[in-house]
Design a protein around this motif. Structure first.
Motif, short mmCIF file in Angstrom:
data_model
loop_
_atom_site.label_atom_id
_atom_site.label_comp_id
_atom_site.label_asym_id
_atom_site.label_seq_id
_atom_site.Cartn_x
_atom_site.Cartn_y
_atom_site.Cartn_z
N THR A 223 0.85 -1.19 0.00
CA THR A 223 0.00 0.00 0.00
C THR A 223 0.88 1.24 0.00
O THR A 223 2.06 1.18 0.36
CB THR A 223 -0.90 0.04 1.25
OG1 THR A 223 -0.08 0.06 2.42
CG2 THR A 223 -1.81 -1.18 1.30
N VAL B 15 -8.02 -5.92 -1.11
CA VAL B 15 -7.56 -4.63 -1.63
C VAL B 15 -8.40 -3.50 -1.04
O VAL B 15 -7.87 -2.45 -0.62
CB VAL B 15 -7.60 -4.61 -3.17
CG1 VAL B 15 -7.41 -3.19 -3.71
CG2 VAL B 15 -6.52 -5.54 -3.73
N ALA C 110 -7.39 -3.06 2.61
CA ALA C 110 -6.08 -2.43 2.73
C ALA C 110 -6.17 -0.94 2.46
O ALA C 110 -5.53 -0.12 3.15
CB ALA C 110 -5.10 -3.10 1.77
N ALA C 111 -6.97 -0.55 1.48
CA ALA C 111 -7.14 0.88 1.17
C ALA C 111 -7.82 1.60 2.33
O ALA C 111 -7.41 2.71 2.72
CB ALA C 111 -7.95 1.05 -0.11
N THR D 264 -5.29 1.91 5.23
CA THR D 264 -4.23 2.86 4.93
C THR D 264 -4.71 4.29 5.06
O THR D 264 -4.05 5.14 5.65
CB THR D 264 -3.68 2.61 3.52
OG1 THR D 264 -3.14 1.28 3.44
CG2 THR D 264 -2.58 3.60 3.17
N ARG E 65 -7.78 2.37 -3.73
CA ARG E 65 -7.68 0.96 -4.10
C ARG E 65 -6.78 0.74 -5.30
O ARG E 65 -6.10 -0.29 -5.41
CB ARG E 65 -9.07 0.39 -4.43
CG ARG E 65 -9.99 0.23 -3.27
CD ARG E 65 -11.37 -0.22 -3.72
NE ARG E 65 -11.34 -1.51 -4.38
CZ ARG E 65 -12.40 -2.10 -4.94
NH1 ARG E 65 -13.57 -1.47 -4.93
NH2 ARG E 65 -12.30 -3.27 -5.50
N VAL F 35 -3.18 -0.09 -4.43
CA VAL F 35 -2.88 -1.28 -3.61
C VAL F 35 -2.53 -2.44 -4.54
O VAL F 35 -3.24 -2.71 -5.51
CB VAL F 35 -4.08 -1.65 -2.73
CG1 VAL F 35 -3.78 -2.92 -1.93
CG2 VAL F 35 -4.43 -0.50 -1.78
#
Length: 313
Positions: free
Chosen positions: A244, A278, A281-282, A285, A305, A308
């Motif tokens: 990321t 994904v 994770a976005a 982050t 996204r 990532v």
């Protein structure tokens, strides 16, 4: 069955045995003070991000006393649909002072253990709500000895047996119990794996071994967050690293809950787990750049996204 499954898409239930009332004191550039009052605790934070990402999210948990009465409208304000179990015990709460930058605990009122009668009512409420949802997230308690780990095994088993995907963000005995019931996704931090003795070191190979053991115990997929390092995921037999963008952190708290929320929303929407990862994770982050726990705008998370990347290990 197909029609019922379609109706459940885009909906979720979050189980939280200890919703909290949170008060945070913030400083302002002009030297004045702001006081922020919100619902909190892991389950509430996860539900908040799920709602932000467009998922119709119901939250089940015990609510009682003055703090419980205040909590319900605060949770509704976040776009979450509360499904409260009314109890005689007041909810836990805390006051944090962040005027100097770091969080200083001013006062804490601990949550009460759930009584046997309330436990049965909360279990049934979560189970029935969950059967009509596209995903169920089992959040952990905010404190020790509030609820039996066996509750997590039973919920995971009953929901999974009815083809409801279960996502858990737990540690210790609660994680072990839930996994033994069978879950779709486990999200766990590498610190929790180390603290629980499941991993021997921070080395990615050891973390993957720990993830493999969780899969053998009943988790279909395992995601290991690693603070500032790329997360590691075991998706079926495939091991991947999650890259990321790197940003300066305003507050690391809430990032893991945001990742769990994104995983749950993607699962509810019928995404492949790689795509749900994904999204998670976005969300995690972006949350690190903010002071609010498990907050972030859907449109910005969707744009992030694109940055990532999943790399096979």
């Amino acid at each position: 069955m197909a029609a019922a499954e379609h109706d459940r898409r885009g909906t979720g239930v979050v189980f939280t045995p200890s919703p909290l009332l949170t008060v945070t004191i913030e400083g302002r550039p002009d030297g004045d003070t702001e006081i922020h009052v919100h619902g909190g605790g892991q389950g509430v934070w996860i539900a908040r991000m799920m709602s932000s990402l467009g998922c119709e999210t119901r939250l089940t948990g015990p609510f009682g006393g003055e703090s419980g009465e205040v909590l319900i409208p605060l949770i509704e304000r976040e776009g979450i649909i509360p499904r409260p179990l009314r109890t005689n015990h007041t909810n836990g709460s805390y006051v944090h002072d962040r005027r100097e930058g770091e969080r200083e605990v001013v006062a804490t009122h601990n949550a009460y253990a759930i009584s046997r009668h309330d436990h049965d009512e909360l279990y049934d409420l979560t189970l029935v709500e969950g059967l009509n949802a596209g995903v169920v997230v089992l959040g952990g308690p905010d404190g020790e000895n509030l609820i039996e780990p066996e509750t997590y095994r039973r919920l995971a088993s009953d929901l999974t047996s009815h083809e409801v995907p279960v996502v858990v963000d737990l540690s210790g005995d609660y994680l072990e119990a839930a996994v033994s019931g069978g879950v779709h996704v486990v999200k766990v931090s590498h610190e929790e794996l180390l603290d629980d003795g499941r991993a021997s070191s921070e080395d990615p190979k050891d973390l993957i071994k720990a993830a493999e053991k969780l899969r053998e115990a009943g988790a279909a997929n395992v995601i290991v967050s690693r603070a500032g390092d790329p997360a590691i995921a075991l998706i079926g037999d495939r091991a991947v690293e999650v890259e990321t963008p790197s940003f300066e952190r305003a507050d690391h708290r809430g990032a893991g809950d945001s990742m769990t929320a994104g995983l749950a929303v993607g699962t509810s929407a019928g995404m492949a787990l790689e795509d749900a990862l994904v999204l998670g994770a976005a969300a995690g982050t972006l949350n690190t750049t903010r002071h609010g726990l498990a907050t972030g705008e859907r449109e910005l998370i969707e744009k992030l996204r694109e940055r990532v990347v999943l790399r096979s290990l």
